[in-house]
Design an enzyme around this catalytic site. Sequence first.
Site, PDB file in Angstrom:
ATOM      1  N   SER A 194      37.344   1.823 -19.385  1.00 40.21           N
ATOM      2  CA  SER A 194      36.111   1.442 -18.690  1.00 40.21           C
ATOM      3  C   SER A 194      35.597   0.116 -19.249  1.00 40.21           C
ATOM      4  CB  SER A 194      35.059   2.550 -18.831  1.00 40.21           C
ATOM      5  OG  SER A 194      33.976   2.303 -17.963  1.00 40.21           O
ATOM      6  N   ASN A 195      34.333  -0.192 -19.062  1.00 37.83           N
ATOM      7  CA  ASN A 195      33.760  -1.445 -19.582  1.00 37.83           C
ATOM      8  C   ASN A 195      32.299  -1.201 -19.949  1.00 37.83           C
ATOM      9  OD1 ASN A 195      32.007  -2.135 -17.193  1.00 37.83           O
ATOM     10  ND2 ASN A 195      34.014  -2.012 -16.199  1.00 37.83           N
TER      11      ASN A 195
END
Length: 396
Positions: free
Chosen positions: A209-210
């Site tokens: 993810s980020n």
Amino acid sequence: MLKGKHIILGITGSIAAYKSAVLCRLLVSAGAEVRVIMTPLAKQFITPLTMATLSQHPILVDFFNPENGEWNSHVKLGEWADLYLIAPATANTMAKMATGVADNLLLTTYLSARCPVAVAPAMDLDMYAHVATQRNMNSLREDGVHIVEPGSGFLASGLVGKGRMAEPEQIVEAVKAILSEKKKSLEGKHFLVTAGATIEPIDPVRFISNHSSGKMGYAVAEALAERGAKVTLVSGRTSLPTPDGVERVDVLSAEDMWQECVARFEGCDGAVMCAAVADYTPCVVAEQKLKKGDDDMKIELRRTKDIAATLGANKGGRLLVGFAMETEHEQEHAKAKLSRKNFDFIVLNSLREAGAGFRGDTNVVTLIDKDNVEALPLMSKREVAHKIVDKIENLL
Ligand code: PMT
């Protein structure tokens, strides 16, 4: 409806200034953030200490703080505000406003304000009825200033007539009405907004993810809804509450977000693509938790579908706004995305700018379309969202 609204309360030198204390208290207890500007004479009628205590912020009177020379920027204040309310407004201040005189902070802020402005006049009946005052009030009306009409009754001079400042409760109702008028500018329009980070599962436990928190996209959704638009917010994982009046569709992966956006774009007038979407996802998602061994591990990734590019290729007459999160050659990369994804404009934010990008409550953005590049200063994500929505309104 006043929750989170930024209101400048201007106070001028009138006996009615005592009512400004109650007015300020009503606005703050309704959830508004209030900054008070007083003219030098207003300080003779109500103390700065009272207003600072009630507004929970220092009072602004001078162009700069005489103790440390710090500049009180009327431009920044004017940009910050959702509404500038001058209550009480004397005949003198209204005359200056009508003719563009700017000899104190309250007046320079008036000339800088981009938000709606309202005045609540307060004066003696003859001053109020005088042809010069009426002429000035008519000029202000023509300039778009809202007048909260004074009431009739017992005046400080001992006379009875029209000129008493409207009661604080009436002024608060007028403020609400003005803010909801602004709200209606996008009524009848439907926008799709993407926000937050996508989650690309590796196994039932791990994912790619980020850092996106969703704050920027949620602020855009809220700003559109505040102006009366119907908003569908397709959201990656976040802990944020759904903004009032917004329909929220939760998704996890880039593929889920693609499906929801493509299915919903058809019925919309436009879309704002703020989500930080994974560009790659694992080719295989393990059904069971991957066991660690002694060797290094490789995960094979494949490209995800580009949601914005898909909508851009099928946008027809709809408006499409993109974001670009860059770390180098910012404008060059943003302009390439603008044309590749067929955006009407793109909002560039860079990790090289302090206060910009992921997670925080502020951002520093540049709005880029095919003809213009407009760099905005550091501001809250809410303010950035309203700048974006202003541009959307202009383009529609
Ligand atoms: O959520 P916050 O913590 O408040 O942070 C806000 C933000 C930094 C995430 C936001 O301001 C932002 O910049 N969002 C876009 C981040 C990004 O992924 O930019 P990009 O340059 O990789 O993508 C360009 C555009 O294409 C974006 O509009 C993106 O939403 C869109 N895109 C990208 C890939 C993909 N598969 N589909 C897309 O729609």
